[in-house]
Design an enzyme around this catalytic site. Structure first.
Site, PDB file in Angstrom:
ATOM      1  NE  ARG A 237       3.858  -7.728  11.106  1.00 58.40           N
ATOM      2  CZ  ARG A 237       3.305  -6.988  10.130  1.00 58.40           C
ATOM      3  NH1 ARG A 237       2.301  -7.449   9.422  1.00 58.40           N
ATOM      4  NH2 ARG A 237       3.741  -5.773   9.886  1.00 58.40           N
TER       5      ARG A 237
ATOM      6  CD  GLU B 159      -2.802   1.085   2.484  1.00 61.95           C
ATOM      7  OE1 GLU B 159      -2.757   0.127   3.279  1.00 61.95           O
ATOM      8  OE2 GLU B 159      -3.517   2.077   2.648  1.00 61.95           O
TER       9      GLU B 159
ATOM     10  CE  LYS C  64       3.000   0.164   4.882  1.00 55.95           C
ATOM     11  NZ  LYS C  64       2.476  -0.033   3.534  1.00 55.95           N
TER      12      LYS C  64
END
Ligand code: ATP
Ligand code: MG
Length: 557
Positions: free
Chosen positions: A258, A34, A268
């Site tokens: 992850r 994204e 982020k």
């Protein structure tokens, strides 16, 4: 792929799929960021995995910007993401944008409406949340759930046409309000958002939700293996439901753990806070776990890829020690960097039996790990800068450097003996007086004297100056995200130390931003992007292993 390497679980699945003849045209993967921030080392794991699988199994990997949320996305991020992936050494087969599929996704939504599988709901988001039910209670059906297909089509078109304000209506999939998986209790698939999109401008005021955009985008691109992180595991049934109901290409989702790294944060949203609140100088601050930060710090793509390969791919989350990342970069830089001399904390050494005004050249090997790197000539003279820590007024027994009466070799040059030193009124050593053994020159040493220590130096009249930035961990806590309170309370206040004036050998005068070196005994350094020929700036990428500490700890050393 090397024979001895065992397959990770995704490779096993792909190997079995290929053996079963499922994908005669090869596999297709994608990396779907994204564009709402810069990529971090966690993304590198996903990049290495997705692009790596395509390489290994003769398939292709797309770069797809998952840009369905207009308010947080920016073109700056798109550009930085592309630069970072290229720098890591990967090339995408196609550059796609989920926003390019808005018309197709809208069509998919009307298909669902026509099948009686979606409806426009006038409930507020609070009402929708309140009627979701819980793990033990079924949800409640919306009073708008049984609108006719015609009415739904009309209302959905009116939503698109901009007739309603944000939040006035949503489109929901009609699945099952008692479904054991809460995500399948009539999830919202479109929302109204009158916002400017970085690519489609003001063309749309309705936007698909993640679950209605991601799988369908995979399907449009005929992605065979859609790999995402574990938190999406509960979304998989919904991913499959849409594909089945729409009868589109059956992409399959697989989840892996992850990457979490000690002493940093990896979201982020949190990294953006550090940037906006100026705890760091920007997304590419060398202390950031971003790809651009690591690059500026001096990391190599090879080291990052090696790290991702070493940590592997698993189904359970864990916290990886950042020292493994440091190990990987040290290992690579050891092979590829030239050794140079720089004195970070200088004190002057004067060779009293060396003629004043005389200069000679000594030969220095550039990289003992790589003979093809050659050698260079270094100016040597009567006055040298050496590290303050290489002299002790009252040295302990196993200190093999300088102190009254002690001998040491000056790297690539002579053996010197310390005869005397001078201090200022505060007790700080200002000058060290030595004599050199003229027949002990490196490469032509006939002195017959063996010394245990070798120290680095820079000739005073030939030295250039530079700024050096030393970095420590950005956080004091191993896992700041799991601590109580705000993660920023755990920032390390001394994560940056600036040495405004260090002395470097003259060969470094022309060093260009991005160039990497080993400063002998001091670590690996990289020329910073702020650096100019007038004002050289070096970042320390990572220290060397502390050989003195190791020696001191060794019994009988
Ligand atoms: P963040 O939580 O840091 O904002 P994200 O998952 O929202 O990350 P995306 O841009 O959506 O960021 O991620 C793109 C791809 O990278 C996704 O497939 C995601 O699963 C993967 N990814 C993100 N963070 C990690 C991580 N820490 N380890 C491995 N893969 C990751
Ligand atoms: Mg995301």
């Amino acid at each position: 792929m090397s024979e001895e390497k065992s397959l990770n679980f995704i490779e096993e699945i792909i190997t079995a799929d290929l053996a079963a003849g499922k994908y005669p045209d090869g596999i297709r993967t994608r990396f779907p960021p994204e564009p709402n921030g810069y990529l971090h080392i966690g993304h590198a794991k996903s990049i290495c995995l997705n692009f790596g699988l395509a390489d290994t199994y003769g398939g292709t990997c797309n770069l797809r910007f998952d840009d369905t949320n207009p308010s947080t996305e920016e073109t700056e991020y798109v550009e930085s993401i592309k630069e970072d992936i290229r720098w890591l050494g990967f090339r995408w087969a196609n550059e796609f944008y989920a926003s390019d599929y808005f018309e197709q996704l809208y069509g998919f939504a009307t298909d669902l409406i026509r099948k009686g599988l979606a409806y426009v709901d006038d409930s507020t988001s609070e009402e929708i949340a309140a009627t979701k039910g819980s793990l033990t209670e079924p949800g409640k059906e919306s009073p708008y759930r049984n609108r006719s297909v015609e009415e739904n089509l009309e209302l959905f078109a009116a939503m698109r046409a901009g007739k309603y304000k944000d939040g006035e209506k949503v489109l929901r999939a009609k699945i099952d309000m008692a479904h054991p998986n809460l995500l399948l209790r009539d999830p919202v698939i479109y929302r109204i958002k009158h916002a400017h999109h970085h690519r489609t401008g003001d063309q749309w005021c309705i936007y698909p939700m993640y679950d209605f955009a991601h799988g369908q985008s995979d399907s449009i691109e005929q992605i065979t293996h859609s790999i995402c992180t574990l938190e999406f595991i509960h979304h998989r049934p919904l991913y499959n439901w849409f594909i089945e109901q729409l009868g589109i290409f059956p992409s399959r989702q697989y989840e892996f753990a992850r990457l979490n790294l000690t002493y940093t944060v990896m979201s982020k949203r949190k990294l953006l806070q550090l940037v906006n609140e100026q705890h760091v100088s920007g997304w590419d601050d060398p202390r950031m776990p971003t790809i651009s930060g690591l690059r500026r710090r001096g990391y190599t793509p090879e080291a990052i890829r090696r790290f991702c390969e070493t940590i592997g791919v698993a189904k359970r989350e864990n916290l990886i020690d950042v020292s493994l990342l440091e190990f990987c970069v040290r290992e690579h830089l050891n092979k590829v960097t030239n050794r140079v001399m720089a004195v970070l904390d200088p004190v002057k050494l004067i060779i009293t039996n060396y003629p004043e005004g005389q200069t000679e050249e000594v030969t220095a090997e550039n990289n003992p790990e790589d003979p093809s790197a050659g050698s260079r000539q270094l100016p040597f003279s009567r006055e040298l800068w050496i590290e303050r820590e290489d002299f002790m007024e009252q040295p302990p027994k196993k200190f093999f450097r300088l102190g009254p009466g002690l001998m040491v070799r000056l790297k690539n040059a002579y053996i010197v003996r310390c005869d005397d030193f001078r201090k200022d009124e505060t007790g700080r050593v200002t000058e060290i007086y030595c004599t050199h053994l003229p027949d002990s020159k490196s490469g032509n040493d006939t002195s017959g004297i063996n010394v245990k220590g070798t120290i680095h130096w820079v000739s005073v009249p030939h030295a250039k100056t530079a700024e050096v930035r030393l970095y420590d961990r950005l956080f004091k806590s191993e896992d700041p995200s799991s601590e109580e309170g705000d993660f920023k309370e755990y920032l390390n206040p001394s994560s940056l130390e600036v040495l405004p004036q260090v002395y470097i050998e003259p060969s470094l005068a022309e060093a260009k931003p991005g160039e990497r070196f080993q400063f002998l005994r001091k670590g690996y350094f990289c020329v910073d992007t702020d650096s100019t020929t007038d004002r050289l700036i070096f970042n320390r990428t990572v220290t060397l292993k502390d050989t003195w500490a190791k020696q001191a700890a060794k019994p009988g050393a």
